[in-house]
Design a protein around this motif. Structure first.
Motif, mmCIF file in Angstrom:
data_model
loop_
_atom_site.group_PDB
_atom_site.id
_atom_site.type_symbol
_atom_site.label_atom_id
_atom_site.label_comp_id
_atom_site.label_asym_id
_atom_site.label_seq_id
_atom_site.Cartn_x
_atom_site.Cartn_y
_atom_site.Cartn_z
ATOM 1 N N THR A 127 0.829 -1.198 0.000
ATOM 2 C CA THR A 127 0.000 0.000 0.000
ATOM 3 C C THR A 127 0.869 1.257 0.000
ATOM 4 O O THR A 127 1.871 1.340 0.694
ATOM 5 C CB THR A 127 -0.918 0.013 1.236
ATOM 6 O OG1 THR A 127 -1.765 -1.132 1.184
ATOM 7 C CG2 THR A 127 -1.767 1.269 1.271
ATOM 8 N N ASP A 136 -3.862 0.834 -2.629
ATOM 9 C CA ASP A 136 -3.555 -0.533 -2.238
ATOM 10 C C ASP A 136 -3.264 -1.324 -3.504
ATOM 11 O O ASP A 136 -4.167 -1.693 -4.256
ATOM 12 C CB ASP A 136 -4.741 -1.145 -1.480
ATOM 13 C CG ASP A 136 -4.398 -2.502 -0.877
ATOM 14 O OD1 ASP A 136 -3.560 -3.213 -1.455
ATOM 15 O OD2 ASP A 136 -4.981 -2.854 0.174
ATOM 16 N N THR A 141 -7.231 -1.213 -5.032
ATOM 17 C CA THR A 141 -8.246 -0.266 -4.596
ATOM 18 C C THR A 141 -7.588 1.071 -4.286
ATOM 19 O O THR A 141 -6.401 1.134 -3.952
ATOM 20 C CB THR A 141 -9.003 -0.762 -3.349
ATOM 21 O OG1 THR A 141 -8.052 -0.988 -2.282
ATOM 22 C CG2 THR A 141 -9.753 -2.046 -3.638
ATOM 23 N N HIS A 143 -8.425 4.742 -2.088
ATOM 24 C CA HIS A 143 -9.285 5.472 -1.156
ATOM 25 C C HIS A 143 -8.792 6.910 -1.040
ATOM 26 O O HIS A 143 -7.582 7.154 -1.027
ATOM 27 C CB HIS A 143 -9.286 4.829 0.235
ATOM 28 C CG HIS A 143 -10.023 3.518 0.288
ATOM 29 N ND1 HIS A 143 -9.489 2.352 -0.209
ATOM 30 C CD2 HIS A 143 -11.255 3.213 0.778
ATOM 31 C CE1 HIS A 143 -10.349 1.366 -0.016
ATOM 32 N NE2 HIS A 143 -11.420 1.860 0.568
ATOM 33 N N LYS A 144 -9.720 7.817 -0.954
ATOM 34 C CA LYS A 144 -9.391 9.226 -0.729
ATOM 35 C C LYS A 144 -10.231 9.733 0.430
ATOM 36 O O LYS A 144 -11.452 9.643 0.402
ATOM 37 C CB LYS A 144 -9.657 10.064 -1.979
ATOM 38 C CG LYS A 144 -9.275 11.541 -1.790
ATOM 39 C CD LYS A 144 -9.366 12.304 -3.093
ATOM 40 C CE LYS A 144 -9.151 13.799 -2.865
ATOM 41 N NZ LYS A 144 -7.831 14.087 -2.253
ATOM 42 N N GLN A 148 -13.683 4.932 -0.663
ATOM 43 C CA GLN A 148 -13.153 4.265 -1.859
ATOM 44 C C GLN A 148 -13.527 5.047 -3.109
ATOM 45 O O GLN A 148 -14.653 5.501 -3.280
ATOM 46 C CB GLN A 148 -13.678 2.840 -1.965
ATOM 47 C CG GLN A 148 -13.071 2.076 -3.143
ATOM 48 C CD GLN A 148 -13.296 0.580 -3.059
ATOM 49 O OE1 GLN A 148 -13.660 0.058 -2.012
ATOM 50 N NE2 GLN A 148 -13.072 -0.117 -4.156
#
Length: 225
Positions: A127, A136, A141, A143-144, A148
């Protein structure tokens, strides 16, 4: 063998491409209109969609947007012309690639396989965290701010490629090769359109990007630094 959904209103073209794609080992379903095509995407969840721009009813651009809203099925657009209107319109609607008609079946097959190869590539790096943006690489994936981010396969590949070496400038030609598997010049619009879509999803202010930055005259680099 890939499950291909072909959306093409011209019966002769549709039949010829169906036959050719089956000969190249694909399982093919077909639709003659945008509405039928969208319904088949919901029902069958194909591996990839081959989508003509000019369709009766809703056009290919709108079909592409609806397919994008349903999930991450990749889309290759068939355009009757190679001009900016069709090409840029398709890319802005979310297409992963485009092919100009008339197209040789072996060329279309190669493009489809290239898109599917890119999706199937495994990336097992750990990550990465850049401020409130978390990538990741094992789970594929993003994320912010803890939420997600829904990225298309091409947008995700572009982000993974750019963020692999923060601060390094990558030319459009390098990105075409690594993200799109294109080893020739002339398709820089693919890169620029995908960058614009990616910025809308990962930047707080897309017009003043922090993560995906333009290096004028060269290409793009990933920040912040």
């Amino acid at each position: 063998m890939a499950r291909v959904l072909l959306i093409e209103d011209d019966q002769a073209v549709r039949s010829a491409l169906e036959f050719a794609l089956r000969r190249h080992g694909h399982q093919v379903s077909a639709a003659a209109s945008g509405e039928d095509g969208v319904a088949l995407v919901r029902e069958e969840v194909p591996d990839i969609v081959v989508l003509d721009v000019m369709l009766p009813g809703i056009d290919g651009f709108e079909v592409c947007r609806r397919v994008r809203a349903m999930g991450e099925v990749p889309v290759v657009m068939l355009t009757a012309r190679g001009d900016d209107f069709d090409v840029v319109g398709g890319l802005e609607a979310g297409a992963d690639d485009y092919v100009v008609k008339p197209v040789e079946p072996r060329v279309l097959d190669a493009r489809l396989r290239a898109v599917l190869r890119r999706i199937d590539r495994e990336n097992t790096r750990s990550t990465s965290v850049f401020g409130d943006l978390v990538i990741d690489r094992a789970a594929l994936t993003v994320h912010k701010g803890g939420v997600q981010v829904g990225l298309t396969p091409t947008e995700l590949r572009l982000l993974l490629e750019l963020s692999r070496s923060p601060g390094q400038v990558l030319s459009r030609e390098q990105l075409l090769k690594s993200v799109w598997d294109h080893d020739y010049l002339g398709d820089s619009r693919l890169v620029d359109a995908c960058v614009q879509r990616l910025r809308l999803k990962v930047e707080d202010v897309p017009s003043a990007p922090v993560f995906v930055r333009t290096v004028r005259g060269f290409g793009y680099r990933f920040g912040p630094l």
